[in-house]
Write a protein that holds these residues in place. Structure first.
Motif, PDB file in Angstrom:
ATOM      1  N   VAL A  31       9.236  11.640 -18.146  1.00  0.00           N
ATOM      2  CA  VAL A  31       9.224  11.636 -16.689  1.00  0.00           C
ATOM      3  C   VAL A  31       8.393  12.821 -16.216  1.00  0.00           C
ATOM      4  N   VAL A  32       7.454  12.543 -15.331  1.00  0.00           N
ATOM      5  CA  VAL A  32       6.571  13.568 -14.784  1.00  0.00           C
ATOM      6  C   VAL A  32       6.921  13.805 -13.319  1.00  0.00           C
ATOM      7  N   ARG A  33       7.116  15.071 -12.966  1.00  0.00           N
ATOM      8  CA  ARG A  33       7.217  15.433 -11.551  1.00  0.00           C
ATOM      9  C   ARG A  33       5.804  15.433 -10.987  1.00  0.00           C
ATOM     10  N   VAL A  34       5.525  14.517 -10.091  1.00  0.00           N
ATOM     11  CA  VAL A  34       4.184  14.385  -9.542  1.00  0.00           C
ATOM     12  C   VAL A  34       3.934  15.516  -8.545  1.00  0.00           C
ATOM     13  N   MET A  35       2.887  16.280  -8.792  1.00  0.00           N
ATOM     14  CA  MET A  35       2.505  17.359  -7.879  1.00  0.00           C
ATOM     15  C   MET A  35       1.477  16.878  -6.855  1.00  0.00           C
ATOM     16  N   ALA A  36       0.592  15.993  -7.283  1.00  0.00           N
ATOM     17  CA  ALA A  36      -0.426  15.448  -6.383  1.00  0.00           C
ATOM     18  C   ALA A  36      -0.868  14.093  -6.912  1.00  0.00           C
ATOM     19  N   ALA A  37      -1.286  13.226  -5.998  1.00  0.00           N
ATOM     20  CA  ALA A  37      -1.775  11.893  -6.367  1.00  0.00           C
ATOM     21  C   ALA A  37      -2.831  11.479  -5.358  1.00  0.00           C
ATOM     22  N   SER A  38      -3.981  11.066  -5.831  1.00  0.00           N
ATOM     23  CA  SER A  38      -5.033  10.665  -4.903  1.00  0.00           C
ATOM     24  C   SER A  38      -4.799   9.235  -4.425  1.00  0.00           C
ATOM     25  N   VAL A  39      -5.478   8.885  -3.340  1.00  0.00           N
ATOM     26  CA  VAL A  39      -5.478   7.515  -2.835  1.00  0.00           C
ATOM     27  C   VAL A  39      -6.878   6.959  -3.057  1.00  0.00           C
ATOM     28  N   ASN A  40      -6.976   5.935  -3.882  1.00  0.00           N
ATOM     29  CA  ASN A  40      -8.244   5.302  -4.187  1.00  0.00           C
ATOM     30  C   ASN A  40      -8.454   4.063  -3.319  1.00  0.00           C
ATOM     31  N   PRO A  41      -9.707   3.652  -3.117  1.00  0.00           N
ATOM     32  CA  PRO A  41      -9.931   2.377  -2.426  1.00  0.00           C
ATOM     33  C   PRO A  41      -9.178   1.215  -3.077  1.00  0.00           C
ATOM     34  N   SER A  42      -9.022   1.262  -4.403  1.00  0.00           N
ATOM     35  CA  SER A  42      -8.275   0.191  -5.076  1.00  0.00           C
ATOM     36  C   SER A  42      -6.800   0.220  -4.715  1.00  0.00           C
ATOM     37  N   ASP A  43      -6.256   1.395  -4.374  1.00  0.00           N
ATOM     38  CA  ASP A  43      -4.874   1.464  -3.909  1.00  0.00           C
ATOM     39  C   ASP A  43      -4.731   0.757  -2.566  1.00  0.00           C
ATOM     40  N   VAL A  44      -5.698   0.985  -1.684  1.00  0.00           N
ATOM     41  CA  VAL A  44      -5.697   0.325  -0.381  1.00  0.00           C
ATOM     42  C   VAL A  44      -5.809  -1.184  -0.556  1.00  0.00           C
ATOM     43  N   LYS A  45      -6.699  -1.615  -1.446  1.00  0.00           N
ATOM     44  CA  LYS A  45      -6.865  -3.047  -1.698  1.00  0.00           C
ATOM     45  C   LYS A  45      -5.610  -3.644  -2.341  1.00  0.00           C
ATOM     46  N   ASN A  46      -4.950  -2.861  -3.184  1.00  0.00           N
ATOM     47  CA  ASN A  46      -3.713  -3.324  -3.815  1.00  0.00           C
ATOM     48  C   ASN A  46      -2.653  -3.623  -2.757  1.00  0.00           C
ATOM     49  N   VAL A  47      -2.450  -2.693  -1.841  1.00  0.00           N
ATOM     50  CA  VAL A  47      -1.469  -2.888  -0.774  1.00  0.00           C
ATOM     51  C   VAL A  47      -1.862  -4.078   0.107  1.00  0.00           C
ATOM     52  N   ALA A  48      -3.158  -4.304   0.254  1.00  0.00           N
ATOM     53  CA  ALA A  48      -3.642  -5.411   1.087  1.00  0.00           C
ATOM     54  C   ALA A  48      -3.515  -6.771   0.404  1.00  0.00           C
ATOM     55  N   GLU A 304      -0.979   7.526   6.909  1.00  0.00           N
ATOM     56  CA  GLU A 304      -2.188   8.178   7.408  1.00  0.00           C
ATOM     57  C   GLU A 304      -3.205   8.384   6.294  1.00  0.00           C
ATOM     58  N   ALA A 305      -2.727   8.706   5.090  1.00  0.00           N
ATOM     59  CA  ALA A 305      -3.634   8.885   3.954  1.00  0.00           C
ATOM     60  C   ALA A 305      -4.354   7.581   3.629  1.00  0.00           C
ATOM     61  N   TYR A 306      -3.608   6.488   3.609  1.00  0.00           N
ATOM     62  CA  TYR A 306      -4.213   5.185   3.325  1.00  0.00           C
ATOM     63  C   TYR A 306      -5.199   4.788   4.422  1.00  0.00           C
ATOM     64  N   ALA A 307      -4.855   5.071   5.667  1.00  0.00           N
ATOM     65  CA  ALA A 307      -5.755   4.749   6.765  1.00  0.00           C
ATOM     66  C   ALA A 307      -7.057   5.532   6.657  1.00  0.00           C
ATOM     67  N   ALA A 308      -6.964   6.781   6.199  1.00  0.00           N
ATOM     68  CA  ALA A 308      -8.168   7.595   6.038  1.00  0.00           C
ATOM     69  C   ALA A 308      -9.098   6.984   4.992  1.00  0.00           C
ATOM     70  N   VAL A 309      -8.533   6.545   3.863  1.00  0.00           N
ATOM     71  CA  VAL A 309      -9.351   5.926   2.817  1.00  0.00           C
ATOM     72  C   VAL A 309      -9.914   4.594   3.293  1.00  0.00           C
ATOM     73  N   ALA A 310      -9.092   3.802   3.979  1.00  0.00           N
ATOM     74  CA  ALA A 310      -9.565   2.515   4.494  1.00  0.00           C
ATOM     75  C   ALA A 310     -10.699   2.707   5.489  1.00  0.00           C
ATOM     76  N   GLY A 311     -10.693   3.855   6.188  1.00  0.00           N
ATOM     77  CA  GLY A 311     -11.739   4.134   7.163  1.00  0.00           C
ATOM     78  C   GLY A 311     -13.015   4.677   6.567  1.00  0.00           C
ATOM     79  N   GLY A 312     -13.026   4.918   5.258  1.00  0.00           N
ATOM     80  CA  GLY A 312     -14.242   5.343   4.584  1.00  0.00           C
ATOM     81  C   GLY A 312     -14.484   6.834   4.578  1.00  0.00           C
ATOM     82  N   THR A 313     -13.432   7.635   4.497  1.00  0.00           N
ATOM     83  CA  THR A 313     -13.590   9.082   4.426  1.00  0.00           C
ATOM     84  C   THR A 313     -14.453   9.481   3.234  1.00  0.00           C
ATOM     85  N   ARG A 314     -15.465  10.317   3.474  1.00  0.00           N
ATOM     86  CA  ARG A 314     -16.282  10.819   2.368  1.00  0.00           C
ATOM     87  C   ARG A 314     -15.555  11.996   1.734  1.00  0.00           C
TER      88      ARG A 314
END
Length: 321
Positions: A31-48, A304-314
């Motif tokens: 078991v890993v205590r997650v310290m940070a996790a990025s949001v990828n475009p594929s994560d947004v597509k997965n939820v969609a 908000e994090a997912y919305a930022a990625v969906a909006g194309g944040t560089r």
């Protein structure tokens, strides 16, 4: 533990901030205590709902960095990182305070990267490694043209290619910023416009590129084929704007082009770990550099994090636990 979960497909609004049982280690898992996790475009597509293998309800998230909280004594307290095409899809993912992963998935995080930087490496660098190192077997002295070099995967390809001694030509709609990890490494820039083939020919003295890594796909596919020299290798990872493509088959076989599809989602978190471990030396010796983090959000602001990625944040978007 706190986690993000979705029970139906849709936009960021389907993500709920919930309490879930904290996972427990067993003989085969840690078991890993997650310290940070990025949001990828594929994560947004997965939820969609773009991935047919996703099983609901599900905690999303593919990439992570953290600390081993439960598992073999030799690993307790170790800083680790990882990614996988199964976590977030068929098993709960990284957008949670804890994640349970197989022991084979444990890989020590580079000491030179922060948790946020390490959490933003996985998907981009694994698919870049698969294409450049394992499939195309890019060699020192060869020229690689990277379509979409300004994106996450494209930037990772640029870094890996330079580390292997290749000449890198960035093909993008706009020049790369010179102060970015990828922008400071490229040898030439060719605009992605109606003159891109002629521009690439000029940049290579009429020879073309030994390798073309097309991170856009779809609308860029035919262009990618036009940039590669005879018996060169073309790598495809996407189908932006156009799933079905046409191309001149006679030109293709006369050029003896090798065409590869690269899909890191086929690698689970355990299968991805050896590739993550192979990347460690490059980050620790300075050949590879962590990505630019554009925005960080607490877990409760995942929408908000997912919305930022969906909006194309560089730049990369990271959730901090």
């Amino acid at each position: 533990m706190k986690a993000i979960q979705f029970r139906s497909f849709g936009g960021p609004e389907v993500l709920d901030f919930v309490d879930l049982p904290t996972p427990q280690a067993d003989a085969d898992s840690a078991v890993v205590r997650v310290m940070a996790a990025s949001v990828n475009p594929s994560d947004v597509k997965n939820v969609a709902g773009h991935f047919e293998q996703t099983v609901l309800p599900r905690t999303p998230g593919r990439d992570f960095s953290g600390v081993v909280a439960d598992g073999p004594p030799a690993w307790l307290g170790a800083d680790v990182w990882g990614t996988g095409g199964d976590i977030g899809f068929t098993r709960d993912g990284t957008h949670a305070e804890f994640i349970k992963i197989p022991l084979a998935a444990l890989s020590r995080k580079p000491t030179t990267l922060t948790y946020s930087e390490a959490a933003a490496i996985g998907v981009n660098f694994v698919v870049a490694w698969l294409g450049t190192v394992e499939y195309a077997q890019l060699r020192a002295g060869e020229t690689i043209a990277v379509i979409g070099a300004g994106g996450g995967v494209g930037g990772a390809v640029v870094q890996l290619a330079k580390a292997r001694g290749a000449r890198v030509i960035a093909v993008d709609r706009r020049p790369l910023d010179a102060d970015t990890p990828a922008g400071c490494l490229i040898d030439a820039y060719v605009p992605f416009d109606e003159h891109v083939t002629e521009g690439l020919q000029q940049a290579t003295g009429g020879a073309g590129a030994e390798v073309v890594y097309d991170t856009v796909g779809g609308v860029a596919f035919e262009t990618a084929l036009s940039l590669v020299k005879r018996r060169g290798r073309v790598l495809e990872i996407s189908a932006t704007g156009k799933r079905r493509v046409e191309f001149d088959l006679i030109d293709f076989y006369h050029n003896e082009t090798q065409l590869f599809g690269v899909d890191s989602a086929k690698l689970g978190v355990a299968e991805s770990a050896p590739l993550m471990t192979a990347l460690v030396e490059g980050f620790e010796n300075g050949e590879l550099t962590g990505p630019a983090i554009a925005q960080e959000f607490p877990l409760e602001q995942a929408r908000e994090a997912y919305a930022a990625v969906a909006g194309g944040t560089r730049g990369r978007v990271v959730i901090r636990m």
